[in-house]
Write an enzyme that holds these catalytic residues in place. Sequence first.
Site, PDB file in Angstrom:
ATOM      1  N   ARG A   1       0.861  -1.185   0.000  1.00 43.98           N
ATOM      2  CA  ARG A   1       0.000   0.000   0.000  1.00 43.98           C
ATOM      3  C   ARG A   1       0.893   1.229   0.000  1.00 43.98           C
ATOM      4  NH1 ARG A   1      -2.319   3.051   4.787  1.00 43.98           N
ATOM      5  NH2 ARG A   1      -3.695   4.538   3.769  1.00 43.98           N
TER       6      ARG A   1
ATOM      7  N   ASN B   1      -6.998   1.433  10.036  1.00 47.19           N
ATOM      8  CA  ASN B   1      -5.698   1.740  10.629  1.00 47.19           C
ATOM      9  C   ASN B   1      -5.845   1.666  12.142  1.00 47.19           C
ATOM     10  OD1 ASN B   1      -4.827   2.214   8.060  1.00 47.19           O
ATOM     11  ND2 ASN B   1      -4.298   4.373   8.363  1.00 47.19           N
TER      12      ASN B   1
ATOM     13  N   GLU C   1      -7.178   8.354   6.485  1.00 48.45           N
ATOM     14  CA  GLU C   1      -7.447   8.981   7.780  1.00 48.45           C
ATOM     15  C   GLU C   1      -7.933  10.421   7.680  1.00 48.45           C
ATOM     16  OE1 GLU C   1      -4.048   8.508  10.363  1.00 48.45           O
ATOM     17  OE2 GLU C   1      -4.176   6.336  10.302  1.00 48.45           O
TER      18      GLU C   1
ATOM     19  N   GLU D   1      -3.083  -0.311   8.137  1.00 47.38           N
ATOM     20  CA  GLU D   1      -1.903   0.117   8.907  1.00 47.38           C
ATOM     21  C   GLU D   1      -1.984  -0.467  10.303  1.00 47.38           C
ATOM     22  OE1 GLU D   1      -0.950   4.324   9.250  1.00 47.38           O
ATOM     23  OE2 GLU D   1      -1.474   4.659   7.142  1.00 47.38           O
TER      24      GLU D   1
ATOM     25  N   TYR E   1      -3.734   1.514  15.894  1.00 50.12           N
ATOM     26  CA  TYR E   1      -2.510   1.591  16.699  1.00 50.12           C
ATOM     27  C   TYR E   1      -2.778   1.439  18.184  1.00 50.12           C
ATOM     28  CZ  TYR E   1      -0.161   3.107  12.471  1.00 50.12           C
ATOM     29  OH  TYR E   1       0.348   3.139  11.198  1.00 50.12           O
TER      30      TYR E   1
ATOM     31  N   HIS F   1      -2.785  10.897   0.832  1.00 50.79           N
ATOM     32  CA  HIS F   1      -2.204  10.678   2.161  1.00 50.79           C
ATOM     33  C   HIS F   1      -1.552  11.996   2.586  1.00 50.79           C
ATOM     34  CE1 HIS F   1      -0.727   7.264   4.978  1.00 50.79           C
ATOM     35  NE2 HIS F   1      -0.396   8.400   5.562  1.00 50.79           N
TER      36      HIS F   1
HETATM   37  C1  FCB Z   1      -0.925   7.088  10.744  1.00 50.12           C
HETATM   38  C2  FCB Z   1      -0.547   7.662   9.401  1.00 50.12           C
HETATM   39  C3  FCB Z   1       0.788   7.195   8.890  1.00 50.12           C
HETATM   40  C4  FCB Z   1       1.813   7.119  10.009  1.00 50.12           C
HETATM   41  C5  FCB Z   1       1.270   6.324  11.163  1.00 50.12           C
HETATM   42  C6  FCB Z   1       2.249   6.151  12.289  1.00 50.12           C
HETATM   43  O1  FCB Z   1      -1.799   7.976  11.375  1.00 50.12           O
HETATM   44  O2  FCB Z   1      -1.516   7.314   8.437  1.00 50.12           O
HETATM   45  O3  FCB Z   1       1.193   8.052   7.861  1.00 50.12           O
HETATM   46  O4  FCB Z   1       2.167   8.403  10.383  1.00 50.12           O
HETATM   47  O5  FCB Z   1       0.114   6.938  11.661  1.00 50.12           O
END
Ligand code: FCB
Length: 438
Positions: free
Chosen positions: A77, A291, A166, A345, A293, A121
Amino acid sequence: MTQLTFPENFLWGTATSSYQIEGAAREDGRGPSIWDDFCRLKDAIQDGSDGSVACDHYHRYREDVALMKALGLKAYRFSIAWPRVLPAGRGAVNPKGIGFYDRLVDELLAAGIRPFVTLYHWDLPSALNAQGGWTNRDSAGWFADYATVVVKALGDRVKDWITLNEPWCSAYLGYEFGMHAPGYQDQALASKAAHHLLLAHGTALQAIRAAGDANTRVGITLNFEPNLPASESEEDRRAAAEAFDLLYEGFAEPILTGAYNERILARMAGVEIRPGDMAIIAGRNDFMGVNYYSAKLISAQRGAVYDDDPEFTRMGWAVRPAGLYAILMQLHRATRGRLPLYVTENGASFADQVVDGRVHDERRVAYLRAHFTQAHRAIQDGVDLRGYFVWSLIDNFEWSFGYQQFFGIVRVEYATQARIIKDSGYYLRDVATANAVL
Ligand code: FCB
């Protein structure tokens, strides 16, 4: 030990974005973007750096594709820099800009790697920002026109398209919190930008399908940070279920239901929402990109809880793998299992060290293993998850943190641009090869 095997044809890959890796910011006719401008503002970037050279991927893409191939990855990607293709955002197309992506796509296909292309992006052409950027309602049309140019050029070979990455970050970090380009601090502008980004997504869905062929698939990538109950108690669970979640309610929900709920509408006061807008925003997607985290822990007594965590990454983000399962299940239920999902992500920044030419990043390996396990659990529970893109292929320019964060499964020595595969890179290779969590 039972092996956690993924479905056949599950796609393992990595993700990157144009401004974070390409460099060559002034080459071959690329126009300026809001990130070039933002990086010049005093104290905008923690280490005073910018993306003008970054990982020099613009010149080293062959080497980077070869790395992916060596790691056995089947999907990649990446994003297209709008100002490379249309230096002024609209109008004249820059053939050299398209030419770069043309070569990159050919290189990927020759290596047996399926391209997933993100159209936006975050690197908006500066010329469009001068006209209000995403706060201008015309931005939806600008974006759809740009998408048409790209799909016409690459759509014979690229079948998987992601409109926006995002949009929450574009709108709120960019226009309300001033942490991202264009760096404004105005809540009213952020709400406008949010609505126009959603409109841009819906308008581009139609444009991409019109420019592509019958095999064209289009979706959007959203960031999520779900609310998890701080304990199993009934009251914490209720508190988590009822707590506000701007990421989900402000973006996923209108796309999936065609409506803003009351809490979002209250924030949208002053935004012009025309009849027909919501139908465009709720246009049919072929998939959704997730995405993930971290998550928020919600306690009925204490509200959002931040201090109970066993582990934080270098970004200060709590490691909460269960949140990945939670958001995949939430989307699965909301779409009655009818919308294929990808993790577009997931990854972690830790301080890496090179020892005898190797990077033993066992914390990143553990992070990935824990999250892969949750993805597997979601699939067992019925989620139609088709692939998993680790952020990121290589260390890169982490926005306002500059080069002080390290998300790569491959290290970049910026002084020489040498790439060193980390242990997490070899781990991902082994997982991809076995198609199972190891
Ligand atoms: C996300 C972004 C990516 C990177 C990661 C850590 O929010 O999409 O570009 O910065 O975080």
